[in-house]
Design a protein around this motif. Structure first.
Motif, PDB file in Angstrom:
ATOM      1  N   UNK A 164      -2.052  25.628  20.490  1.00 23.64           N
ATOM      2  CA  UNK A 164      -2.556  26.604  21.470  1.00 23.64           C
ATOM      3  C   UNK A 164      -2.616  27.996  20.852  1.00 23.64           C
ATOM      4  N   UNK A 165      -1.762  28.238  19.878  1.00 26.60           N
ATOM      5  CA  UNK A 165      -1.713  29.559  19.254  1.00 26.60           C
ATOM      6  C   UNK A 165      -2.474  29.601  17.929  1.00 26.60           C
ATOM      7  N   UNK A 166      -3.312  28.591  17.642  1.00 31.62           N
ATOM      8  CA  UNK A 166      -4.073  28.525  16.374  1.00 31.62           C
ATOM      9  C   UNK A 166      -4.923  29.792  16.245  1.00 31.62           C
ATOM     10  N   UNK A 167      -4.733  30.515  15.140  1.00 35.44           N
ATOM     11  CA  UNK A 167      -5.433  31.802  14.981  1.00 35.44           C
ATOM     12  C   UNK A 167      -6.881  31.610  14.508  1.00 35.44           C
ATOM     13  N   UNK A 168      -7.076  30.562  13.700  1.00 31.18           N
ATOM     14  CA  UNK A 168      -8.418  30.345  13.134  1.00 31.18           C
ATOM     15  C   UNK A 168      -9.198  29.393  14.049  1.00 31.18           C
ATOM     16  N   UNK A 169      -9.378  29.853  15.315  1.00 30.51           N
ATOM     17  CA  UNK A 169      -9.956  28.950  16.325  1.00 30.51           C
ATOM     18  C   UNK A 169     -10.853  29.766  17.253  1.00 30.51           C
ATOM     19  N   UNK A 170     -11.994  30.265  16.692  1.00 26.36           N
ATOM     20  CA  UNK A 170     -12.802  31.237  17.461  1.00 26.36           C
ATOM     21  C   UNK A 170     -13.298  30.682  18.801  1.00 26.36           C
ATOM     22  N   UNK A 171     -13.558  29.383  18.885  1.00 22.95           N
ATOM     23  CA  UNK A 171     -14.114  28.827  20.127  1.00 22.95           C
ATOM     24  C   UNK A 171     -13.064  28.105  20.958  1.00 22.95           C
ATOM     25  N   UNK A 172     -11.780  28.305  20.605  1.00 22.26           N
ATOM     26  CA  UNK A 172     -10.680  27.682  21.353  1.00 22.26           C
ATOM     27  C   UNK A 172     -10.725  26.159  21.356  1.00 22.26           C
ATOM     28  N   UNK A 173     -11.384  25.552  20.353  1.00 25.75           N
ATOM     29  CA  UNK A 173     -11.489  24.081  20.332  1.00 25.75           C
ATOM     30  C   UNK A 173     -10.125  23.442  20.073  1.00 25.75           C
ATOM     31  N   UNK A 174      -9.336  24.050  19.162  1.00 25.64           N
ATOM     32  CA  UNK A 174      -8.017  23.488  18.851  1.00 25.64           C
ATOM     33  C   UNK A 174      -7.116  23.662  20.073  1.00 25.64           C
ATOM     34  N   UNK A 175      -7.218  24.843  20.722  1.00 22.56           N
ATOM     35  CA  UNK A 175      -6.413  25.094  21.927  1.00 22.56           C
ATOM     36  C   UNK A 175      -6.767  24.083  23.021  1.00 22.56           C
ATOM     37  N   UNK A 176      -8.054  23.846  23.144  1.00 21.16           N
ATOM     38  CA  UNK A 176      -8.524  22.873  24.152  1.00 21.16           C
ATOM     39  C   UNK A 176      -7.918  21.495  23.898  1.00 21.16           C
ATOM     40  N   UNK A 177      -7.949  21.080  22.638  1.00 20.02           N
ATOM     41  CA  UNK A 177      -7.390  19.768  22.279  1.00 20.02           C
ATOM     42  C   UNK A 177      -5.880  19.760  22.534  1.00 20.02           C
ATOM     43  N   UNK A 178      -5.207  20.890  22.210  1.00 19.64           N
ATOM     44  CA  UNK A 178      -3.759  20.978  22.412  1.00 19.64           C
ATOM     45  C   UNK A 178      -3.407  20.815  23.891  1.00 19.64           C
TER      46      UNK A 178
ATOM     47  N   UNK B  35     -16.589  25.230  30.353  1.00 15.93           N
ATOM     48  CA  UNK B  35     -16.128  24.243  31.345  1.00 15.93           C
ATOM     49  C   UNK B  35     -14.973  23.386  30.808  1.00 15.93           C
ATOM     50  N   UNK B  36     -15.018  23.050  29.512  1.00 17.02           N
ATOM     51  CA  UNK B  36     -13.989  22.198  28.927  1.00 17.02           C
ATOM     52  C   UNK B  36     -12.617  22.853  29.020  1.00 17.02           C
ATOM     53  N   UNK B  37     -12.589  24.171  28.739  1.00 20.23           N
ATOM     54  CA  UNK B  37     -11.312  24.887  28.815  1.00 20.23           C
ATOM     55  C   UNK B  37     -10.811  24.969  30.253  1.00 20.23           C
ATOM     56  N   UNK B  38     -11.755  25.243  31.187  1.00 21.83           N
ATOM     57  CA  UNK B  38     -11.355  25.278  32.605  1.00 21.83           C
ATOM     58  C   UNK B  38     -10.746  23.938  32.996  1.00 21.83           C
ATOM     59  N   UNK B  39     -11.439  22.873  32.634  1.00 23.23           N
ATOM     60  CA  UNK B  39     -10.980  21.542  33.044  1.00 23.23           C
ATOM     61  C   UNK B  39      -9.596  21.231  32.456  1.00 23.23           C
ATOM     62  N   UNK B  40      -9.464  21.393  31.123  1.00 23.10           N
ATOM     63  CA  UNK B  40      -8.209  21.013  30.458  1.00 23.10           C
ATOM     64  C   UNK B  40      -7.029  21.828  30.960  1.00 23.10           C
ATOM     65  N   UNK B  41      -7.238  23.155  31.123  1.00 20.39           N
ATOM     66  CA  UNK B  41      -6.121  24.011  31.541  1.00 20.39           C
ATOM     67  C   UNK B  41      -5.687  23.668  32.964  1.00 20.39           C
ATOM     68  N   UNK B  42      -6.666  23.347  33.826  1.00 20.46           N
ATOM     69  CA  UNK B  42      -6.330  23.029  35.226  1.00 20.46           C
ATOM     70  C   UNK B  42      -5.607  21.679  35.298  1.00 20.46           C
ATOM     71  N   UNK B  43      -6.087  20.692  34.524  1.00 23.39           N
ATOM     72  CA  UNK B  43      -5.415  19.385  34.499  1.00 23.39           C
ATOM     73  C   UNK B  43      -3.983  19.545  33.983  1.00 23.39           C
ATOM     74  N   UNK B  44      -3.819  20.341  32.913  1.00 26.24           N
ATOM     75  CA  UNK B  44      -2.480  20.554  32.352  1.00 26.24           C
ATOM     76  C   UNK B  44      -1.570  21.222  33.387  1.00 26.24           C
ATOM     77  N   UNK B  45      -2.121  22.196  34.109  1.00 25.26           N
ATOM     78  CA  UNK B  45      -1.345  22.873  35.147  1.00 25.26           C
ATOM     79  C   UNK B  45      -0.855  21.868  36.197  1.00 25.26           C
ATOM     80  N   UNK B  46      -1.776  20.958  36.592  1.00 26.35           N
ATOM     81  CA  UNK B  46      -1.405  19.920  37.552  1.00 26.35           C
ATOM     82  C   UNK B  46      -0.273  19.067  37.023  1.00 26.35           C
TER      83      UNK B  46
END
Length: 1642
Positions: free
Chosen positions: A1415-1429, A1465-1476
């Motif tokens: 989630x804290x990956x610095x070399x991740x301009x499009x948040x793809x690694x964060x999304x996967x995390x 949308x992918x980030x919205x979905x993943x973060x909301x599912x994780x929150x749940x």
């Protein structure tokens, strides 16, 4: 206290003001919502809102009128809905405002002033006096009032009759002087409108005096004022040039006429009626004039006016054309006008019947169609609506209908039928002249039933139904529903049953008659008897029976007249003959049932006619009265001529005559009738010739002597000598007609021979019958020729069926056969135009079985002539050049019948010599046709051959074992045809081989019913020959050869092979191919006998491969290559690898032949793997065209080796070898795929591939990646992993693998499939793959990581003890320079949750650290690694130790919160599912996490309106998870029930309920929830922007008064005001709705 009461009022007022400010919105839907919101406020605080509206409109004097209208409409609704509780003072305020709004502008501004007027009318429902008090101040004597003052009076008089009528006298008194002051048209119109409604109100008041407040009111209270107004309207305004005004005047004068003083109305009528009538010329739209005129006429009649008499002619003259002009159904007013004009005629006809009729009846003679139709419509109206006045006029009216009955116009006919229907209901048709009406109706029923052609496109038609269908319906209704018509219609309708011109009316006639007869029977037993003494015109029982029986022969014609005719016949049984009651009661219902069980298409006509003739026979037997039968047959003959033009019915009538003559005992009558039939027949009609012959044939059953005698007289008569004599009636006939008469005579002889008793007729055939036929053979007339052939055929059948066939020697047989051959030879070979061939062959079939035998030359000529005549015909007999398109089906049937006749004839001939020699002789004739290069000739010849061999086998009876010496030659003749280009030839060829092998078995001594399993197997092979698929044909031909090889005797093997080799030169390539397959199969099966010949045979086939690219040659080459490879493995591999790419079909076939033996195959596969791995997969090449960058070019040797691997492994036999090398093959090919994604072919190969693709229809792609993927697929399939291939294919994995962007997804699909279906293979594969994680090629690292990541998704890695190895490798990739590798590594670690959940706890800390780092990956301009995390962490949460998560719970929750509103949308979905998912761990830190839930609640609820369905689904999940932690059971239940994934959500209703629960459980949260919603007023998503104000509206709706204080109303209203300017109307609508609801918290 006063202050607290005023504050809500002010606040409510402020809210209303905000809404009223927004009325300037241009969107109509938003305006509608503002109106609704104001009404909502009004429901809550009606008085305050009405006061607010009043104040607003007074303060905003300059507000444009469209916006004022919205407010006035809201006021009207609030008043209407709260009228009962409205305070008097408020009513006064509203009345004053509305009155001012209505009259503020002197100009008429309709929408605005109408809205104000409507408010007054609404208040006037209860406060009529107050309204009148205000409005009358603006209605001053001598001053012209405002337009809407007058209109308001008018509308009040309608809406509150009892309240308003008491004011009308004074209003009228004030209004009358104003009429003269009105100069403008619109003012005059509104005065007319008022007078009309005042008059209607007064009439209603007077009609309901018992309920009225003042029962003393009388008509004369208003009469003088109404008359004064009338004078102005009539004398002045009615003459105005403006059409709209004139119509308004007319509309008023109708209701006014009821209220005028009687003497004044009487006095005015001489002027009034002409004045009204004159308007018809000025106005196209006449409805209002007619309506008013009708009211005036009714008023005049009510007062007993005498002036109408003088006006009558003018009235009739003007009204009549109104009806003659057709009513247009699409213009409702024209239809209404017709109704009003007809009402006028009713009024006039009731008062002046004589003069109205005197006017109307002459119009029926008009030359104008519309005049006639219109007059008939009026006649129908007055017959129906003035019955008492018309009673004595009935004879006069009936006599005047004579001319319309002769009218040929369809519209007139329809109108006449409608008049007749009206007359029937009122007793006209019982008068003299009524029968003419009924006859007319029946004539219309008899019209052709096809839809009438429209004469013009206009809608002049009375109705869309045809005259015929209306008449049929009318007749049935008169018969069944008008009781007084029973004695008119019965038995009169019987007169129409027999005349031929009423044939089309038979079905309705029979139905009506049956219904009437049954009613008569119900009245009394003898009532239905037909009284001939009283009804001289009725048809006799014989005539009725004949007619009904004959029409029943075509039972479905004329709307199924067969059923109706038979049912009527059944009802009339007693009237026909008393003896028939029992028989007909039983037989007729079964005949009717037979018709009903079948349809026109499936009914067998022959069988049906036989049933009817049997019924006739039984009827004649039941009557058994010769006198009756003589009358009956005489009537039948009398009716014959009626059926000219009805060939089918006439033909059947002839059969009936024959049957009845047969039952007749009077020989003289029989001869007399036969004589008459011969004299009167229409010989030029085929059906007539056929019918007459049938009649003679049937008659001969009982009267053979008389029939033959009458035919003999006919032969000797002068008819054929063209001179006067006994048959002098024929003296003027032409030669052509004489030929037709001869044809009939010959046909009669044939029918007599076939029908007459066999014991009597055989002795007469040569002496009496053939003697008279032979003299006519020398003819070219087609009809005569066909009749001769048919007659000879019937005679042959008669002899054959005579039972004495063996005893009877037919001396003239050869002569007749020769004659038939001549007829066949005379037929043209280029087309089949006539049935001469077919009938001649059928005749020969019967002739050849009779004694004596045919001579050999005669037999040969017969066979050759017939074969040439049928087999040589051109293809597709339905499509000949000279044929007509519609004739094609007939030609096809004729062709089929002809081929069947040929088969039957050849079978008859073969029957005479059932030996191998006889068979050989027959195929000596057929052989050339079987090998013909014309498809149609081969097809017919093989079809005939199959039929003959089947017949031969069926009839064969071997008593001694003899050699079937020609078996080999015959099998070689047919077996290659199993692969003919025509499917039908292939099927029949198998049948031929099947029969030949069974014939051989019979000759070997087996019983005829012996079943040989191998030969029976041929039948099963036929299925494979239906479609021309070469692989299927190859397999089937091989199997046929196997059977043949096992069953052919050794001494015939060589002759069979030699004959087969000749088959290689067959012009049909398919047959040549079949010969090769069969030769190979025979060599395999019986090679031991011919071992020394194998090299020669192989050499021949190999050379064929170079000449022709054919399947059978390729197969032979494969055998050769296999032998060579077993000796010279390396040389073969090297030379084949040296072949040009792409490999041609021969090279591929050679490669595939190397898979035959597992040991050899394994050695070759190892060599090829070594060649794939030895060289680099591609070379970088500068892309000179693009200037910069480079492209990857495949190296040739690995590419060629990959193609070779594909070819070998595509052969099924390679399976064992592939299994042995499974892991190295899989890893090599997987990495080959990885290294070829995006790699190009060398330029030289690109052009070559393009060339090869243009030559072959669907070549396999040479593209490096496609090639590698296909090879991997074939390797898996051959290695027993078909399930893997299928699973990857159905998931689209192969296509993904070849895509540079989605390659890793494709690899994941493959890894998943391997884990599911090939688990035991994985340890070796993993071992071989681990080293590639440090490969220099990024692509190989991505491929391996993706493969391992997906393996972790399956428990198989744990079972195989690979988990730690793979997991460590994934953790080690977290610092990989390639971002995709890092992302895939996290995915793999997350997959452990589903693959090996029990291991998650053990490695929990390590996994959690990896996810948080991700989630804290610095070399991740499009948040793809964060999304996967986040996705992976969601999956892992269920399995982690709570203590591991607890420490990081809030950190994660806070870290992911910003992603809820991410643009991705992918980030919205993943973060909301994780929150749940995090909510599961909140128990120990409940309050802190509850705070997080509240922070996210509004966001989650609003994102239920997210544009992306996957985000909506995530929100539903998260809310379901949050529900139990919120401490509100109702809310929790709602989330669980309404937010199920499979359930659609009604968002508005759901939010309403959510807010209800929130305000019940957390009322103190109101302000916080509102503030969070305010943040979303600026959202980019329209639906969320609209949902936020709605959310606030629902919160406000449900909050208790105690908690309202926490809301900062100024901030909220200003935010809503701002949002009210949103560009999207849907958002503005929701804001307006919420503003209305704010009344709750004021």
């Amino acid at each position: 206290m006063m202050e607290s009461r005023i504050k809500p009022c002010l606040s409510c007022s402020g809210l209303a003001t905000t809404l009223m400010d927004a009325t300037t919105d241009k969107d109509p839907l938003v305006q509608e919502q503002i109106y609704n919101a104001l009404c909502y406020l009004g429901e809550s605080e009606p008085e305050e809102i009405l006061h607010s509206c009043d104040e607003y409109l007074r303060q905003h004097d300059k507000l444009a009128y469209p916006h004022r209208v919205i407010i006035l409409k809201a006021m009207e609704t609030v008043v209407k809905n709260n009228i009962a509780s409205l305070d008097k003072s408020t009513a006064k305020v509203v009345i004053f405002l509305a009155s001012n709004e209505m009259t503020k502008s002197k100009e008429v501004i309709r929408e605005w002033q109408q809205a104000a007027s409507s408010v007054l009318v609404a208040v006037g429902q209860r406060f009529i006096n107050k309204v009148m008090e205000e409005v009358l101040t603006k209605f001053q004597p001598g001053i012209l009032p405002h337009y809407f003052i007058v209109q308001t009076f008018a509308n009040l008089s309608v809406s509150n009759v009892f309240g308003m009528v008491p004011f009308l006298n004074s209003i009228l008194g004030t209004m009358l002087p104003m009429l003269g002051m009105a100069k403008q048209d619109h003012m005059k119109s509104v005065f007319c409108y008022a007078l009309q409604h005042f008059s209607e109100s007064i009439q209603e008041y007077l009609a309901n005096l018992d309920k009225a407040p003042d029962p003393t009111v009388r008509k004369d209270t208003f009469s003088n004022e109404i008359f004064s107004a009338y004078e102005v309207l009539f004398n002045s305004w009615l003459q105005h040039r403006e059409a709209k005004l004139r119509l308004a005047v007319v509309e008023a004068m109708g209701p006014m006429s009821y209220l005028m003083p009687s003497e004044k109305l009487e006095e005015q009528l001489p002027k009034l009626i002409p004045g009204i009538l004159a308007l018809y010329k000025k106005h196209a739209e006449a409805f209002y004039i007619s309506k008013s005129l009708c009211q005036i006429l009714e008023a005049s009649v009510n007062i007993g006016s005498r002036s109408l008499d003088v006006q009558l002619d003018a009235l009739l003259g003007t009204l009549h054309p109104q009806i003659c002009a057709p009513a247009e159904p699409s213009v409702p007013l024209t239809v209404k006008n017709h109704t009003e004009v007809l009402r006028c005629f009713t009024v006039l006809a009731c008062s002046f019947p004589d003069r109205v009729l005197a006017f109307l009846l002459p119009k029926l003679e008009s030359s104008n169609e519309r005049t006639r139709v219109g007059t008939l419509l009026i006649m129908r109206q007055i017959i129906n609506s003035a019955p008492s006045q018309m009673e004595i006029k009935k004879p006069f009216i009936l006599s005047s209908m004579k001319l319309p009955l002769q009218d040929s116009n369809d519209k007139v006919k329809r109108a006449v039928v409608q008049v007749i229907s009206a007359m029937a209901h009122h007793g006209y048709l019982e008068q003299p002249g009524g029968e003419a009406m009924m006859e007319y109706l029946v004539r219309q029923c008899a019209l052709p039933s096809e839809a009438p052609k429209k004469q013009t496109p206009d809608a002049d038609d009375l109705t869309s139904d045809s005259v015929q269908s209306i008449s049929v319906n009318t007749l049935f209704l008169l018969s069944t529903t008008v009781d007084r018509m029973n004695n008119v219609l019965w038995p009169y309708l019987l007169e129409f049953v027999t005349p031929i011109q009423f044939t089309n009316a038979l079905t309705p006639l029979c139905k009506s008659l049956m219904y009437l007869a049954m009613k008569k029977q119900e009245e009394g037993e003898n009532a239905s008897l037909i009284r001939y003494d009283l009804n001289g015109n009725l048809p006799s029982p014989y005539a009725l029976t004949t007619r009904l029986l004959v029409v029943s022969s075509q039972p479905y014609a004329g709307d199924c007249r067969g059923t109706a005719a038979l049912r009527l016949l059944n009802v009339l049984q007693y009237s026909v003959h008393p003896a028939l009651e029992q028989l007909w009661s039983k037989r007729v219902p079964s005949l009717v049932e037979h018709i009903e069980e079948n349809t026109e298409k499936c009914l067998c006509q022959k069988e049906w006619e036989e049933k009817l003739l049997l019924f006739l026979q039984e009827t004649l037997a039941a009557v058994s009265d010769n006198t009756w039968i003589c009358h009956f047959v005489t009537e039948m003959c009398r009716q014959l001529n009626s059926y000219n033009g009805f060939p089918l019915e006439k033909n059947f009538l002839y059969k009936c005559i024959g049957t009845t003559l047969g039952a007749c005992t009077s020989k003289d009558l029989v001869q007399k009738q036969l004589q008459e039939l011969l004299e009167t027949a229409r010989y030029h009609e085929e059906a007539e010739r056929e019918g007459l012959a049938s009649c003679f044939g049937i008659c001969a059953i009982n009267h053979l002597e008389e029939t033959l005698a009458k035919l003999e007289d006919f032969v000797r008569s002068d008819v054929f000598k063209k001179s006067v004599g006994l048959f002098s009636i024929f003296k003027d006939r032409s030669d052509n007609e004489v030929e037709k008469i001869k044809s009939t005579l010959i046909l009669c002889y044939g029918f007599v021979a076939v029908h007459a008793p066999k014991e009597l007729v055989l002795s007469r055939i040569e002496a009496d019958i053939l003697k008279n036929i032979f003299q006519y053979f020398n003819t070219k007339d087609l009809t005569l020729k066909l009749c001769l052939i048919r007659s000879i055929c019937m005679i042959s059948q008669a002899i054959y069926n005579g039972g004495k066939c063996g005893d009877f020697v037919f001396s003239r047989k050869a002569e007749l056969v020769a004659q038939m051959v001549e007829f066949i030879k005379a037929e043209p070979l280029d087309a089949m135009r006539t049935p001469v061939r077919q009938r001649a062959m059928v005749t020969c079939t019967y002739l050849v079985v009779l004694e004596p035998h045919l001579s050999d030359p005669d037999r040969t000529e017969l066979i050759d002539t017939c074969l040439a005549s049928v087999l040589a015909l051109p293809p597709d007999p339905g499509q000949e050049r000279d044929g007509i398109g519609g004739d094609a089906p007939h030609k096809e049937i004729l062709y089929g019948d002809t081929l069947s006749a040929l088969k039957d004839l050849l079978k008859s001939l073969l029957q005479r010599n059932l030996t191998p020699h006889g068979l050989q002789d027959m195929f000596a004739h057929l052989g050339p046709w079987i090998k013909s290069n014309k498809e149609q000739e081969r097809q017919r010849a093989v079809e005939v051959s199959a039929a003959l061999l089947d017949f031969y086998l069926g009839k064969l009876n071997v008593s001694t074992v003899v050699p079937f010496y020609n078996l080999g030659v015959l099998i070689a003749l047919f077996s290659p045809r199993c692969s003919d280009s025509l499917a039908s030839v292939r099927q029949h060829a198998v049948d031929c081989v099947y029969c030949l092998l069974y014939i051989q078995l019979c000759y070997e001594g087996f019983a005829r019913d012996h079943t040989d399993e191998m030969v029976e197997g041929l039948k099963a092979l036929k299925k494979g020959l239906e479609e021309p698929d070469f692989t299927v044909l190859f397999h089937t031909c091989h199997n046929i050869a196997m059977v043949v090889g096992k069953r052919v005797p050794p001494d015939q093997l060589m002759s069979l092979l030699l004959a087969m080799f000749e088959g290689l030169a067959d012009p049909d390539k398919n047959c040549s191919r079949a010969a090769t397959v069969m030769i190979n199969s025979l060599l395999k099966e019986r090679g031991s006998v011919l071992q020394e010949k194998v090299p020669d045979i192989m050499s021949i086939i190999h050379s064929k491969l170079q000449e022709v690219d054919e399947e059978h040659i390729r197969k032979a080459a494969q055998q050769t290559v296999y032998i060579l490879a077993s000796q010279h493995k390396s040389v073969v591999v090297s030379s084949l690898l040296g072949s040009a790419l792409p490999f041609d079909s021969h090279t591929c076939a050679m490669w595939r032949s190397l898979a035959a033996e597992p040991t050899l195959t394994s050695q070759i596969l190892e060599q090829l793997l070594e060649k794939v791995n030895r060289d680099v997969p591609y070379k970088e090449s500068k892309c000179f065209l693009l200037g910069s960058g480079s492209e990857r070019i495949a190296t040739p040797l690995p590419l060629a080796a990959t193609c070779a691997l594909y070819e070998i492994m595509s052969a099924p036999e390679s399976g064992a070898a592939v299994l042995g090398l499974y892991a190295p093959l899989f890893v090599t090919l997987l990495l080959r795929v990885s290294c070829t994604v995006g790699v190009q072919l060398p330029k030289s190969l690109q052009s070559r591939e393009r060339r090869s693709s243009s030559l072959s229809p669907a070549p396999r792609s040479l593209h490096p990646c496609s090639c590698a993927v296909e090879t991997l697929k074939v390797m898996l399939a051959r290695g027993g992993s078909e399930a893997v291939t299928r699973a990857v294919g159905s998931a689209g994995g192969w296509d993904l693998m070849a895509s540079p962007e989605r390659h890793h997804d494709g690899i994941a699909v493959l890894a998943g499939a391997m884990a599911r279906h090939a688990g035991p293979r994985l340890p070796l594969i993993v071992k071989n793959l681990v080293p590639t994680l440090s490969s220099v090629f990024d692509s190989q690292r991505i491929t391996t990581t993706a493969f391992f990541a997906e393996l972790l998704n399956s428990n198989v890695v744990n079972d195989l003890m690979l988990l730690e190895t793979v997991m460590d490798n994934m953790t080690g990739r977290q610092k990989d320079p390639c971002m995709l590798v890092r992302m895939l590594a996290l995915r793999g670690l997350g997959n452990i949750s589903s693959g090996s959940p029990e291991k998650v706890r053990k490695h929990g800390a390590k996994l959690l650290a990896s996810m948080v780092n991700g989630m804290d990956d610095k070399d991740d301009p499009h948040n793809l690694v964060a999304l996967e995390a986040m996705s992976s962490l969601s999956k892992l949460l269920d399995h982690l130790e709570e203590r591991d998560i607890q420490s990081m719970l809030l950190h994660i929750a806070i870290r992911i919160r910003p992603f809820f509103d991410s643009e991705q949308p992918g980030l919205r979905q993943s973060s909301i599912v994780l929150f749940g998912n995090l909510t599961k761990f909140s128990e120990d830190d409940c309050e802190a996490f509850f705070e997080q839930i509240l922070n996210g609640l509004v966001t989650l609820l609003l994102h239920l309106q997210d544009p992306k369905p996957e985000v909506v689904k995530a929100c539903k999940f998260a809310l379901r998870m949050c529900g139990p932690n919120m401490g509100c059971e109702g809310l929790c239940d709602m989330f669980l029930n309404h937010l199920r994934e499979d359930r659609s959500l009604h968002y508005g209703e759901f939010m309403n309920n959510v807010c209800k629960h929130l305000m019940q459980s957390y009322p103190e949260m109101l302000n916080r929830l509102i503030l969070t919603n305010l943040f979303y007023f600026k959202s980019n998503w329209v639906d969320i922007r609209a949902a936020a104000p709605m959310f606030i509206g629902f919160l406000v709706l449900h909050v208790d008064e105690d908690h309202c204080q926490q809301v900062d109303l100024d901030q909220l209203i200003s935010a809503l005001n701002l949002l009210l300017k949103d560009p999207v109307p849907a958002v503005r609508m929701k804001v307006a709705e919420t503003l209305g609801r704010l009344v709750r918290i004021l």
